[in-house]
Design a protein around this motif. Structure first.
Motif, PDB file in Angstrom:
ATOM      1  N   ASN A  12       0.775  -1.256   0.000  1.00 27.68           N
ATOM      2  CA  ASN A  12       0.000   0.000   0.000  1.00 27.68           C
ATOM      3  C   ASN A  12       0.793   1.286   0.000  1.00 27.68           C
ATOM      4  O   ASN A  12       0.217   2.363   0.176  1.00 27.68           O
ATOM      5  N   LYS A  15       3.449   1.118  -4.873  1.00 23.44           N
ATOM      6  CA  LYS A  15       4.347   0.511  -5.858  1.00 23.44           C
ATOM      7  C   LYS A  15       3.655   0.289  -7.204  1.00 23.44           C
ATOM      8  O   LYS A  15       4.196   0.634  -8.248  1.00 23.44           O
ATOM      9  N   SER A  16       2.446  -0.288  -7.165  1.00 21.86           N
ATOM     10  CA  SER A  16       1.821  -0.543  -8.477  1.00 21.86           C
ATOM     11  C   SER A  16       1.374   0.747  -9.147  1.00 21.86           C
ATOM     12  O   SER A  16       1.393   0.851 -10.368  1.00 21.86           O
ATOM     13  N   THR A  17       1.042   1.756  -8.348  1.00 19.98           N
ATOM     14  CA  THR A  17       0.708   3.057  -8.939  1.00 19.98           C
ATOM     15  C   THR A  17       1.921   3.627  -9.668  1.00 19.98           C
ATOM     16  O   THR A  17       1.826   4.097 -10.805  1.00 19.98           O
ATOM     17  N   ASP A 121       1.273  14.450  -2.119  1.00 20.02           N
ATOM     18  CA  ASP A 121       0.294  15.420  -2.620  1.00 20.02           C
ATOM     19  C   ASP A 121      -0.463  16.028  -1.448  1.00 20.02           C
ATOM     20  O   ASP A 121      -0.894  15.319  -0.539  1.00 20.02           O
TER      21      ASP A 121
HETATM   22  P1  GDP Z   1       1.228  -1.119  -3.492  1.00 21.58           P
HETATM   23  O1  GDP Z   1       0.528  -2.105  -2.616  1.00 21.58           O
HETATM   24  O2  GDP Z   1       2.513  -0.659  -2.882  1.00 21.58           O
HETATM   25  O3  GDP Z   1       1.394  -1.576  -4.910  1.00 21.58           O
HETATM   26  O4  GDP Z   1       0.305   0.209  -3.505  1.00 21.58           O
HETATM   27  P2  GDP Z   1      -0.764   0.716  -4.573  1.00 21.58           P
HETATM   28  O5  GDP Z   1      -0.071   1.280  -5.784  1.00 21.58           O
HETATM   29  O6  GDP Z   1      -1.776  -0.332  -4.792  1.00 21.58           O
HETATM   30  O7  GDP Z   1      -1.392   1.957  -3.808  1.00 21.58           O
HETATM   31  C1  GDP Z   1      -2.045   1.801  -2.554  1.00 21.58           C
HETATM   32  C2  GDP Z   1      -3.030   2.942  -2.370  1.00 21.58           C
HETATM   33  O8  GDP Z   1      -2.348   4.191  -2.295  1.00 21.58           O
HETATM   34  C3  GDP Z   1      -4.027   3.071  -3.515  1.00 21.58           C
HETATM   35  O9  GDP Z   1      -5.276   3.330  -2.978  1.00 21.58           O
HETATM   36  C4  GDP Z   1      -3.507   4.246  -4.305  1.00 21.58           C
HETATM   37  O10 GDP Z   1      -4.526   4.914  -4.989  1.00 21.58           O
HETATM   38  C5  GDP Z   1      -2.902   5.110  -3.229  1.00 21.58           C
HETATM   39  N1  GDP Z   1      -1.836   5.980  -3.760  1.00 21.58           N
HETATM   40  C6  GDP Z   1      -0.804   5.607  -4.553  1.00 21.58           C
HETATM   41  N2  GDP Z   1      -0.047   6.674  -4.875  1.00 21.58           N
HETATM   42  C7  GDP Z   1      -0.618   7.749  -4.268  1.00 21.58           C
HETATM   43  C8  GDP Z   1      -0.286   9.144  -4.233  1.00 21.58           C
HETATM   44  O11 GDP Z   1       0.663   9.624  -4.843  1.00 21.58           O
HETATM   45  N3  GDP Z   1      -1.083   9.934  -3.468  1.00 21.58           N
HETATM   46  C9  GDP Z   1      -2.166   9.440  -2.798  1.00 21.58           C
HETATM   47  N4  GDP Z   1      -2.874  10.297  -2.102  1.00 21.58           N
HETATM   48  N5  GDP Z   1      -2.511   8.141  -2.836  1.00 21.58           N
HETATM   49  C10 GDP Z   1      -1.739   7.299  -3.555  1.00 21.58           C
END
Ligand code: GDP
Ligand code: GDP
Length: 456
Positions: A12, A15-17, A121
């Motif tokens: 969360n 990373k995938s974002t 942000d």
């Molecule tokens: P991962 O588990 O590390 O791959 O994380 P994800 O990419 O799935 O992101 C987890 C959550 O964080 C999601 O709900 C995204 O929308 C949110 N998120 C990711 N990048 C940002 C960001 O730059 N700003 C905000 N506010 N939320 C983000």
């Protein structure tokens, strides 16, 4: 080869974002890894003129000690496979004990990783980033992956780090300070073009017979091979000559020649395979006739096609099968590989050498097709012939006009077709044209791309 960037961090953090941001730039080759590996995503991306391969090691699950172990493994693999590690943390959560544990592990491994503070942000980036200096990994970069903010700057910093690491590695070789950092697209291409002849990558899942095939090709006495060392992470590039044609074989499996082990045979590596596909002119995808086609084979095939590479299918272990089994397998392959009917399928036995010479002929043919130069008059004449045989449909009472065609690129060949209302052309008619050109031009083994331009 194209540098590898790994994204790590606890669940969360984004990373995938970030992965999506980094692979959006090119018609991204994003391998859907189900069936390849359980928990990772791979993509090719480009920021400015800097192409890279990015790996998202996400998809962790579990709790407590189980989660800690999963994260430790994730970090270990990233460190082993990547040129550069991006360690993501979450500005909103602040510094957590899990972040601290990952940082300890990275320091222990002596790896240079960049701390990336995400989700800045709406926050004061400087003040929320400050506490992450306590991780002791040096510079901290703040971004907002969801909004693409800071991502370009981040990749510029990554590029500098990768360039510095490569310079340090080649310093012993006495290289002069180069004008370029060698990481731009043109330099990466030029470095590949130093290898002679047709670059052929032999890829396939474990145990299909890749090493046996490589040994068979290089062991052929008509082949003159130059041995080249590689590190365990890299594929090995082996130049050789056969019947007056030069090739460079890109070996993902590890060469074993004359009983000596040149390379530790390691587990299947998706990164290695992707890098090899990116580096090759022609990909030989080896499948196992005894095992039949698996999802993994299909995924590998998808990677080759998305990369726009020429392809030859080698159906190996054709020996020791009775006629009945052969017929069954041939049927299965025809049915499941119909969508790559542009590629030759060669039934071989790497063990006995059956058809291996023909396989190399297929590679030459595919390469020649991919690099064919076709003149505008010839393409226009063929376009007219295609239209005469089967005219484009009427659109609200007006016929779509296709006027002329020219070549827009090689490897794979691109044919640009100019006309009116080409946007309204149905997919079926485009496929008809593609097949018509392919057949008339005798293009075998290479993808063919058609582009349409509507003049006024
Ligand atoms: P991962 O588990 O590390 O791959 O994380 P994800 O990419 O799935 O992101 C987890 C959550 O964080 C999601 O709900 C995204 O929308 C949110 N998120 C990711 N990048 C940002 C960001 O730059 N700003 C905000 N506010 N939320 C983000
Ligand atoms: P790799 O993991 O793809 O490099 O596969 P190897 O080259 O190590 O081969 C895996 C196994 O398949 C070995 O036991 C080989 O001897 C066997 N093998 C490879 N090619 C053939 C073949 O053409 N026919 C048969 N019957 N066995 C083969």
């Amino acid at each position: 080869m194209i540098p590898v960037i790994a994204l790590i961090g606890r669940p969360n953090v984004g990373k995938s974002t970030l992965f999506n941001q980094l692979t959006r730039s090119r018609d991204a080759l994003v391998a859907d890894v189900a069936g390849l590996t359980r928990d990772r995503q791979y993509g090719i991306g480009k920021v400015g003129d800097f192409p890279y391969l990015v790996v998202d090691t996400g998809g962790l699950s579990g709790e407590g000690a189980q989660m800690d172990r999963a994260m430790a493994e994730q970090t270990e693999r990233a460190v082993a496979e990547a040129d550069h590690v991006l360690f993501l943390v979450d500005a909103r959560d602040g510094l957590t004990p899990q972040d601290q544990a990952i940082a300890d592990q990275l320091r222990g491994a002596g790896v240079k990783a960049r701390v990336v503070v995400n989700k800045t942000d709406g926050l004061d980036a400087d003040s929320v980033s400050a506490e992450f200096y306590a991780l002791g990994l040096g510079q901290v970069t703040s971004i907002a992956a969801a909004h693409g903010r800071g991502v370009q700057g981040l990749m510029q910093a990554v590029r500098k780090d990768v360039a510095a690491a490569r310079r340090a590695a080649s310093e012993d070789a006495g290289d002069d300070e180069a004008a370029s950092d060698g990481l731009d697209e043109a330099s990466q291409q030029a470095a590949l073009d130093d290898w002679p002849g047709i670059r052929v990558a032999i890829v396939g899942r474990p145990n299909v017979g890749k090493s046996t095939l490589v040994n068979r090709i290089l062991g052929d006495e008509r082949v003159v091979a130059t041995e080249v060392a590689g590190t365990t992470r890299d594929s090995i590039f082996v130049p050789f000559e056969r019947d007056g044609q030069e090739y460079t074989l890109i070996d993902t499996a590890g060469v074993r020649r004359r009983g000596r082990v040149h390379e530790v045979i390691e587990k299947f590596s998706v990164i290695k395979t992707l890098q090899a596909i990116e580096s090759a002119h022609v990909v030989v995808l080896v499948v196992d006739a005894h095992a039949g086609l698996s999802d993994q084979d299909s995924h590998l095939l998808g990677m080759v096609i998305e990369a726009g590479r020429s392809l030859v299918l080698a159906v190996n272990k054709w020996d020791g099968l009775d006629d009945h089994a052969r017929e069954r397998i041939r049927d299965e392959l025809d049915r499941r590989l119909g969508f790559v009917d542009f590629a030759r399928m060669r039934l071989i036995s790497a063990l006995h050498g059956t058809n291996v010479g023909h396989l190399l002929d297929d590679v030459c043919e595919a390469h020649a097709s991919a690099f064919r130069k076709i003149s505008t008059p010839e393409l226009t004449r063929l376009l007219e012939a295609a239209v005469a045989e089967h005219a484009p449909p009427m659109i609200s009472g007006r016929r779509i006009k296709l006027r002329y065609a020219h070549q827009g690129g090689q490897n794979p060949p691109v044919i640009v077709i100019h006309g009116n209302q080409t946007d309204a052309l149905a997919g079926s008619y485009k496929r008809y044209l593609e097949n018509f050109f392919r057949k008339q031009l005798k293009l075998v083994g290479t993808p063919l791309r058609l582009e349409f331009r509507s003049g006024r």
